[in-house]
Write an enzyme that holds these catalytic residues in place. Structure first.
Site, PDB file in Angstrom:
ATOM      1  N   HIS A 267      47.873  41.456  34.011  1.00  0.00           N
ATOM      2  CA  HIS A 267      48.631  40.140  33.504  1.00  0.00           C
ATOM      3  C   HIS A 267      49.857  39.998  33.651  1.00  0.00           C
ATOM      4  O   HIS A 267      50.495  38.827  33.728  1.00  0.00           O
ATOM      5  CB  HIS A 267      48.325  40.111  31.865  1.00  0.00           C
ATOM      6  CG  HIS A 267      48.096  38.912  31.171  1.00  0.00           C
ATOM      7  ND1 HIS A 267      48.553  37.900  31.711  1.00  0.00           N
ATOM      8  CD2 HIS A 267      47.308  38.698  30.256  1.00  0.00           C
ATOM      9  CE1 HIS A 267      48.215  36.658  30.824  1.00  0.00           C
ATOM     10  NE2 HIS A 267      47.308  37.228  29.956  1.00  0.00           N
TER      11      HIS A 267
ATOM     12  N   ASP B 184      33.015  29.049  42.048  1.00  0.00           N
ATOM     13  CA  ASP B 184      31.845  28.943  42.642  1.00  0.00           C
ATOM     14  C   ASP B 184      31.777  29.529  43.884  1.00  0.00           C
ATOM     15  O   ASP B 184      32.655  29.341  44.854  1.00  0.00           O
ATOM     16  CB  ASP B 184      31.522  27.405  42.975  1.00  0.00           C
ATOM     17  CG  ASP B 184      30.231  27.272  43.754  1.00  0.00           C
ATOM     18  OD1 ASP B 184      29.504  28.163  43.894  1.00  0.00           O
ATOM     19  OD2 ASP B 184      29.773  25.924  43.983  1.00  0.00           O
TER      20      ASP B 184
END
Length: 425
Positions: free
Chosen positions: A153, A360
């Site tokens: 992070h 995707d």
């Protein structure tokens, strides 16, 4: 039946071509917000033909424009992390499961495969905290697969990590370059003046949090929104409604003393506030978050109406711009401070619009995305997710109360949203 995952040894996937070397700074938000924090999550895809090799190759291509991700976190000055652009690459694992996705109920709770089996980790000789991103592709016997991602992070927020993974998807689908060109520009975010030393934080308390999954229909949320508008002549968001419900029901369930503080905190995006600061904001994949916190006494929360608490959430969000600018200018305050890690605090994280659901790799978007936080026992956590397709509404992953408070917490939450249209999974 016991379901198992067989993993290959981790291998490094370097950039497909040579990339720049040297050291890059992290931003002041990166360094302030997320020291040593990491995120594990899984994206579940219903089908894919030999996804491992295609996605591995796509990572190599995406790491060329996103070359800092192929480096390592270093700390040449104690307390000041940078990116060492070594070009080593990311650790990558291919795995196979001895079952179908249906066998493990498409990763519905309770989980039937462990985090350790689904998530990537580097070889034992490598320091986890130096890594930036790792991936594991697990193939199931039905032809479906899951992508387990670990990311640091300090280098990205959720939007930034999703932007990188979308670039991997672009490469996997045969595009010549990422749709969104990456922007580093961490040095453009100003370093606020140092805040006064507030003393050593108290030691963490470890709690035995219970895990529950609750789904809420769009109809129930819209009904509460309509009630709020009828009483106040103002609009409110789904986030406002759900966060207020959690705040109220949790405060009542944990039964702290009347004068004890109960807190709720969430990360709010500051991207819209950086337009005048960043030379080019589109493509920036660093942290753009500010921690918003609300503190009330237990007695105040016990007596507050849902409309009043929704207003509290809205007011806190409205103050974001002022508070963030104050932080950049060094104005004293509780900036990026969770105040305490006691039982009175819970943090909420909204994953619905981060972008992981839009990645995707060539076989369509994932059926389901969820993060692993089932081993978090220091601070109460609630994550807002999109439920598995084709379901609609919002899924709450709740890990914020002890076992002895769980039933009352869930009952109170369901009453606030109307039990006939909410479902505990």
């Amino acid at each position: 039946m016991s379901y198992t995952v067989t993993k290959s040894s981790p291998v490094l996937v370097p950039p497909a071509t040579s990339t720049p070397t040297g050291s890059l700074p992290l931003s002041s938000i990166d360094r302030t917000l997320t020291i040593d924090a990491a995120i594990d999550f899984v994206s579940v895809f219903s089908h894919g033909e030999q996804p491992g090799e295609r996605i591995k190759e796509a990572f190599a291509k995406a790491l060329v424009p996103y070359y800092p991700v192929a480096g390592r976190i270093a700390e040449p000055i104690p307390g000041v992390s940078v990116i060492d652009c070594t070009g080593e690459g990311i650790w990558y694992i291919e795995a196979t499961a001895n079952c179908t996705l249906e066998d493990v109920n498409y990763f519905e709770w309770p989980l039937m495969i462990t985090k350790q089996e689904m998530q990537p980790r580097p070889p034992a000789s490598e320091k986890l905290e130096h890594q930036i991103l790792m991936a594991q592709i697990t193939q199931f016997t039905c032809g479906g697969f899951a992508v387990g991602i670990w990311f640091n992070h300090q280098v990205f927020d959720g939007h930034g990590a999703a932007q990188f993974l979308k670039a991997v998807g672009d490469m996997a689908r045969g595009l010549p370059e990422p749709t969104v060109k990456p922007v580093w520009s961490r040095e453009a975010i100003p370093d606020p003046p140092k805040m006064p030393f507030c003393g050593t934080p108290p030691p963490f308390t470890v709690f035995n949090f219970a895990t529950t999954v609750i789904e809420i229909s769009p109809d129930s949320i819209n009904r509460i929104k309509d009630k709020f508008t009828a009483e106040t002549a103002k609009k409110c968001s789904t986030f406002d409604v759900i966060t207020a419900i959690i705040y109220i029901s949790r405060a009542k369930a944990i039964k702290l003393a009347g004068t004890a503080e109960v807190l709720i905190a969430f990360g709010a995006s500051t991207r819209h506030l950086l337009h005048g600061v960043m030379p080019l904001l589109e493509g920036y994949y660093g942290n753009c978050l500010y921690l918003v916190g609300i503190t009330k006494t237990s007695e105040e929360m016990n007596n507050a109406s849902l409309v009043e608490v929704i207003t509290l959430i809205k007011d806190a969000k409205d103050a974001l711009s002022t508070n963030f600018v104050d932080w950049m200018n060094g104005v004293p305050g509780t900036h990026y401070n969770l105040w305490n890690f006691g039982y009175g605090l819970t943090c909420v994280s909204d994953w619905r619009w981060v972008g992981f659901n839009e990645v995707d790799y060539g076989w369509g978007e994932p059926k389901y995305v969820f993060n692993w936080f089932h081993d978090v026992n220091i601070v109460g956590m609630v994550v807002y997710l999109n439920p598995p397709k084709p379901k609609r509404g919002i899924r709450l992953m709740l890990r914020c109360v002890k076992e002895e408070h769980s039933a009352e917490f869930c009952d109170g939450l369901l009453k606030l949203i109307h039990q006939d249209i909410a479902e505990i999974v």
